[in-house]
Design a protein around this motif. Structure first.
Motif, PDB file in Angstrom:
ATOM      1  N   ALA A  14      23.084 -23.578  74.476  1.00 21.54           N
ATOM      2  CA  ALA A  14      23.536 -23.013  74.592  1.00 21.54           C
ATOM      3  C   ALA A  14      23.596 -22.153  75.612  1.00 21.54           C
ATOM      4  CB  ALA A  14      22.131 -22.062  73.711  1.00 21.54           C
ATOM      5  N   GLY A  15      25.079 -22.031  75.702  1.00 24.33           N
ATOM      6  CA  GLY A  15      24.931 -21.538  76.983  1.00 24.33           C
ATOM      7  C   GLY A  15      25.926 -22.375  78.540  1.00 24.33           C
ATOM      8  N   THR A  16      26.287 -22.538  79.321  1.00 27.36           N
ATOM      9  CA  THR A  16      26.811 -23.043  79.877  1.00 27.36           C
ATOM     10  C   THR A  16      26.591 -22.239  81.700  1.00 27.36           C
ATOM     11  OG1 THR A  16      28.677 -22.708  80.209  1.00 27.36           O
ATOM     12  CG2 THR A  16      28.445 -24.282  78.625  1.00 27.36           C
ATOM     13  N   GLY A  17      26.419 -23.333  82.695  1.00 27.18           N
ATOM     14  CA  GLY A  17      26.303 -22.644  84.036  1.00 27.18           C
ATOM     15  C   GLY A  17      25.058 -22.827  84.135  1.00 27.18           C
ATOM     16  N   LYS A  18      24.746 -22.615  85.231  1.00 25.78           N
ATOM     17  CA  LYS A  18      23.442 -22.007  86.569  1.00 25.78           C
ATOM     18  C   LYS A  18      22.268 -21.774  85.829  1.00 25.78           C
ATOM     19  CE  LYS A  18      25.548 -23.088  90.747  1.00 25.78           C
ATOM     20  NZ  LYS A  18      25.557 -22.108  92.333  1.00 25.78           N
ATOM     21  N   ARG A  22      19.555 -23.859  84.648  1.00 25.82           N
ATOM     22  CA  ARG A  22      17.398 -23.381  84.674  1.00 25.82           C
ATOM     23  C   ARG A  22      16.803 -23.131  83.597  1.00 25.82           C
ATOM     24  NH1 ARG A  22      20.781 -19.791  88.563  1.00 25.82           N
ATOM     25  NH2 ARG A  22      21.058 -21.114  90.613  1.00 25.82           N
ATOM     26  N   THR A  23      17.052 -22.469  83.147  1.00 26.31           N
ATOM     27  CA  THR A  23      16.766 -21.953  81.396  1.00 26.31           C
ATOM     28  C   THR A  23      15.828 -23.495  80.727  1.00 26.31           C
ATOM     29  OG1 THR A  23      17.575 -19.600  81.856  1.00 26.31           O
ATOM     30  CG2 THR A  23      15.853 -21.212  79.846  1.00 26.31           C
ATOM     31  N   ALA A  24      16.834 -24.312  80.461  1.00 25.74           N
ATOM     32  CA  ALA A  24      16.513 -26.098  80.369  1.00 25.74           C
ATOM     33  C   ALA A  24      15.698 -26.465  81.772  1.00 25.74           C
ATOM     34  CB  ALA A  24      18.132 -26.845  79.818  1.00 25.74           C
ATOM     35  N   ARG A  25      14.926 -26.342  82.544  1.00 22.97           N
ATOM     36  CA  ARG A  25      14.487 -27.342  82.824  1.00 22.97           C
ATOM     37  C   ARG A  25      13.454 -26.899  82.831  1.00 22.97           C
ATOM     38  NH1 ARG A  25      19.074 -27.244  87.200  1.00 22.97           N
ATOM     39  NH2 ARG A  25      20.418 -28.349  86.416  1.00 22.97           N
ATOM     40  N   ARG A  26      13.343 -25.119  83.004  1.00 23.21           N
ATOM     41  CA  ARG A  26      12.157 -24.644  82.422  1.00 23.21           C
ATOM     42  C   ARG A  26      11.993 -25.009  81.611  1.00 23.21           C
ATOM     43  NH1 ARG A  26      14.170 -20.198  85.313  1.00 23.21           N
ATOM     44  NH2 ARG A  26      15.043 -19.328  83.251  1.00 23.21           N
ATOM     45  N   ASN A  27      11.947 -25.410  80.115  1.00 18.45           N
ATOM     46  CA  ASN A  27      11.455 -25.670  79.197  1.00 18.45           C
ATOM     47  C   ASN A  27      11.514 -26.764  79.004  1.00 18.45           C
ATOM     48  OD1 ASN A  27      11.854 -23.397  78.745  1.00 18.45           O
ATOM     49  ND2 ASN A  27      13.904 -22.574  77.623  1.00 18.45           N
ATOM     50  N   GLY A  36      35.105 -36.690  76.532  1.00 13.20           N
ATOM     51  CA  GLY A  36      36.310 -37.732  77.040  1.00 13.20           C
ATOM     52  C   GLY A  36      36.309 -38.341  75.099  1.00 13.20           C
ATOM     53  N   GLY A  37      36.844 -38.562  74.540  1.00 10.77           N
ATOM     54  CA  GLY A  37      36.992 -39.795  73.237  1.00 10.77           C
ATOM     55  C   GLY A  37      37.798 -38.344  72.433  1.00 10.77           C
ATOM     56  N   GLY A  38      38.614 -37.641  73.006  1.00 15.28           N
ATOM     57  CA  GLY A  38      39.522 -36.487  72.126  1.00 15.28           C
ATOM     58  C   GLY A  38      38.800 -35.575  71.529  1.00 15.28           C
ATOM     59  N   ALA A  39      37.843 -35.194  72.403  1.00 15.00           N
ATOM     60  CA  ALA A  39      37.044 -34.268  71.579  1.00 15.00           C
ATOM     61  C   ALA A  39      36.864 -33.093  72.943  1.00 15.00           C
ATOM     62  CB  ALA A  39      35.691 -34.359  70.899  1.00 15.00           C
ATOM     63  N   ASP A  40      36.227 -31.922  72.141  1.00 19.64           N
ATOM     64  CA  ASP A  40      35.901 -31.219  73.443  1.00 19.64           C
ATOM     65  C   ASP A  40      34.492 -31.214  73.847  1.00 19.64           C
ATOM     66  OD1 ASP A  40      37.879 -29.427  73.305  1.00 19.64           O
ATOM     67  OD2 ASP A  40      36.851 -28.311  71.637  1.00 19.64           O
ATOM     68  N   PRO A  41      34.188 -30.735  75.675  1.00 22.21           N
ATOM     69  CA  PRO A  41      32.983 -31.275  75.927  1.00 22.21           C
ATOM     70  C   PRO A  41      31.902 -30.346  75.525  1.00 22.21           C
ATOM     71  CG  PRO A  41      34.917 -30.730  77.154  1.00 22.21           C
ATOM     72  CD  PRO A  41      35.176 -30.255  76.413  1.00 22.21           C
ATOM     73  N   LEU A  42      30.684 -31.494  75.044  1.00 25.58           N
ATOM     74  CA  LEU A  42      29.567 -30.247  74.671  1.00 25.58           C
ATOM     75  C   LEU A  42      28.283 -30.815  75.402  1.00 25.58           C
ATOM     76  CD1 LEU A  42      27.853 -29.871  71.567  1.00 25.58           C
ATOM     77  CD2 LEU A  42      27.620 -32.169  71.364  1.00 25.58           C
ATOM     78  N   PRO A  43      27.548 -29.233  75.766  1.00 28.89           N
ATOM     79  CA  PRO A  43      26.897 -29.323  76.857  1.00 28.89           C
ATOM     80  C   PRO A  43      25.649 -29.752  75.692  1.00 28.89           C
ATOM     81  CG  PRO A  43      27.634 -27.071  75.852  1.00 28.89           C
ATOM     82  CD  PRO A  43      28.628 -28.098  75.710  1.00 28.89           C
ATOM     83  N   LEU A  90      14.276 -36.907  90.962  1.00 27.40           N
ATOM     84  CA  LEU A  90      13.585 -36.679  89.190  1.00 27.40           C
ATOM     85  C   LEU A  90      15.211 -35.850  88.545  1.00 27.40           C
ATOM     86  CD1 LEU A  90      10.330 -35.068  88.511  1.00 27.40           C
ATOM     87  CD2 LEU A  90      10.904 -37.456  88.469  1.00 27.40           C
ATOM     88  N   PRO A  91      15.311 -36.603  87.473  1.00 27.25           N
ATOM     89  CA  PRO A  91      16.691 -36.142  87.310  1.00 27.25           C
ATOM     90  C   PRO A  91      16.818 -34.618  86.481  1.00 27.25           C
ATOM     91  CG  PRO A  91      15.549 -36.998  85.253  1.00 27.25           C
ATOM     92  CD  PRO A  91      14.960 -37.089  86.738  1.00 27.25           C
ATOM     93  N   THR A  92      17.831 -34.213  87.228  1.00 24.28           N
ATOM     94  CA  THR A  92      18.499 -32.405  86.927  1.00 24.28           C
ATOM     95  C   THR A  92      19.891 -32.434  86.118  1.00 24.28           C
ATOM     96  OG1 THR A  92      19.972 -32.904  88.496  1.00 24.28           O
ATOM     97  CG2 THR A  92      17.083 -32.261  88.902  1.00 24.28           C
ATOM     98  N   HIS A  93      20.325 -32.848  85.805  1.00 28.68           N
ATOM     99  CA  HIS A  93      21.696 -33.017  85.329  1.00 28.68           C
ATOM    100  C   HIS A  93      21.894 -34.509  85.071  1.00 28.68           C
ATOM    101  CE1 HIS A  93      25.410 -32.729  83.878  1.00 28.68           C
ATOM    102  NE2 HIS A  93      25.382 -31.397  83.631  1.00 28.68           N
ATOM    103  N   VAL A  94      22.020 -34.672  83.666  1.00 34.15           N
ATOM    104  CA  VAL A  94      23.337 -35.944  83.022  1.00 34.15           C
ATOM    105  C   VAL A  94      24.996 -35.844  82.152  1.00 34.15           C
ATOM    106  CG1 VAL A  94      22.546 -38.399  81.192  1.00 34.15           C
ATOM    107  CG2 VAL A  94      20.860 -36.353  82.348  1.00 34.15           C
ATOM    108  N   ASP A  95      25.395 -36.864  83.160  1.00 34.23           N
ATOM    109  CA  ASP A  95      26.858 -36.880  82.420  1.00 34.23           C
ATOM    110  C   ASP A  95      27.155 -38.229  81.261  1.00 34.23           C
ATOM    111  OD1 ASP A  95      27.540 -35.062  83.879  1.00 34.23           O
ATOM    112  OD2 ASP A  95      28.385 -36.462  85.803  1.00 34.23           O
ATOM    113  N   PHE A  96      27.903 -38.387  80.413  1.00 33.23           N
ATOM    114  CA  PHE A  96      27.718 -38.822  79.029  1.00 33.23           C
ATOM    115  C   PHE A  96      28.889 -38.625  79.036  1.00 33.23           C
ATOM    116  CE2 PHE A  96      23.515 -38.012  78.163  1.00 33.23           C
ATOM    117  CZ  PHE A  96      23.060 -39.409  78.634  1.00 33.23           C
ATOM    118  N   MET A  97      29.757 -40.377  78.743  1.00 36.08           N
ATOM    119  CA  MET A  97      31.245 -40.237  78.126  1.00 36.08           C
ATOM    120  C   MET A  97      31.667 -41.018  76.807  1.00 36.08           C
ATOM    121  SD  MET A  97      34.311 -42.516  79.999  1.00 36.08           S
ATOM    122  CE  MET A  97      33.516 -43.517  79.666  1.00 36.08           C
ATOM    123  N   ARG A  98      31.888 -39.861  75.458  1.00 37.11           N
ATOM    124  CA  ARG A  98      31.887 -40.404  74.681  1.00 37.11           C
ATOM    125  C   ARG A  98      33.063 -42.054  74.411  1.00 37.11           C
ATOM    126  NH1 ARG A  98      33.617 -35.315  73.422  1.00 37.11           N
ATOM    127  NH2 ARG A  98      32.240 -33.676  72.334  1.00 37.11           N
TER     128      ARG A  98
END
Length: 222
Positions: A14-18, A22-27, A36-43, A90-98
């Motif tokens: 829910a939401g984008t940006g820093k 941060r909220t995601a990491r705290r949880n 990619g894949g012709g679709a909008d980016p999905l956070p 430790l992992p803090t963010h991951v990028d995936f491609m469709r």
């Protein structure tokens, strides 16, 4: 070939940006993005512990995953980047491609060596397998990614150099570097044997008419 594409479970972030990250990491989650894949980016958010377990198993960057997110169709993805904490690693963010099954992608495929017991140079000759490349960047179909490429050591001799062209490749895959036949590994002789050979060569190369020891190569260069 991989028999089954592993599932990777995530939830929509829910939401984008820093702030949202941060909220995601705290949880206990790791934020990521699917593009990619012709679709909008999905956070997305991924469970920290489950992601860390997969990362520690290895080959994460060369594994095709089936992404499962509630409310979205399953899609094949491949990791294109893992950001880590500069101190804790430790992992803090991951990028995936469709990907589609018919898409071609450049990924690193591990090299596996088999039949060492059937290689006399290694089993009884005291030779050492020196691996130059333990993985090779290959261009493959997304739906046909091999777990590894295999190097058969059976019958290999002391001093053999194994080039990429010596490997039987599975399926429709090809190296990203195609302009040269690079070395994968070699079978090196024991150091004592190599040292004796070097001494013999050094003595043979000294002309019989010369007196004194051979010239110091370092002095000659100067």
């Amino acid at each position: 070939m991989a028999d089954k594409i592993p599932d990777l479970h995530a939830e929509v972030r829910a939401g984008t940006g820093k702030g949202a990250a941060r909220t995601a990491r705290r949880n206990g989650m790791v934020p990521g993005i699917v593009y990619g894949g012709g679709a909008d980016p999905l956070p997305i958010n991924l469970d920290f512990n489950k992601l860390l377990t997969r990362l520690r198993k290895g080959r994460f960057m060369s594994t095709l995953f089936n992404l499962k997110v509630d409310g979205h169709d399953d899609v094949r993805i491949i990791c294109r980047g893992v950001q880590r904490h500069v101190v804790k690693d430790l992992p803090t963010h991951v990028d995936f491609m469709r990907l589609k099954r018919t898409s071609r992608v450049d990924i690193f495929i591990p090299v596996e060596f088999i039949n060492e017991e059937e290689c006399k140079a290694l089993k009884s000759g005291g030779g050492t397998l020196t691996v130059v490349r333990n993985e090779v960047e290959m261009n493959v179909l997304a739906g046909d990614i091999p777990d590894h490429i295999t190097v058969d050591l059976a019958g290999r001799k002391m001093g053999d150099v194994i080039h990429f062209s010596d490997i039987a490749l599975p399926g429709d895959i090809k190296p990203v570097i195609s302009d040269r036949d690079f070395v994968i590994a070699n079978i090196a002789a024991p150091k004592t044997i190599a040292a004796d050979d070097d001494e013999d060569v050094a003595v043979d190369e000294v002309p019989t008419t010369e007196m004194g020891p051979p010239a110091d190569p370092e002095n000659e260069e100067n």
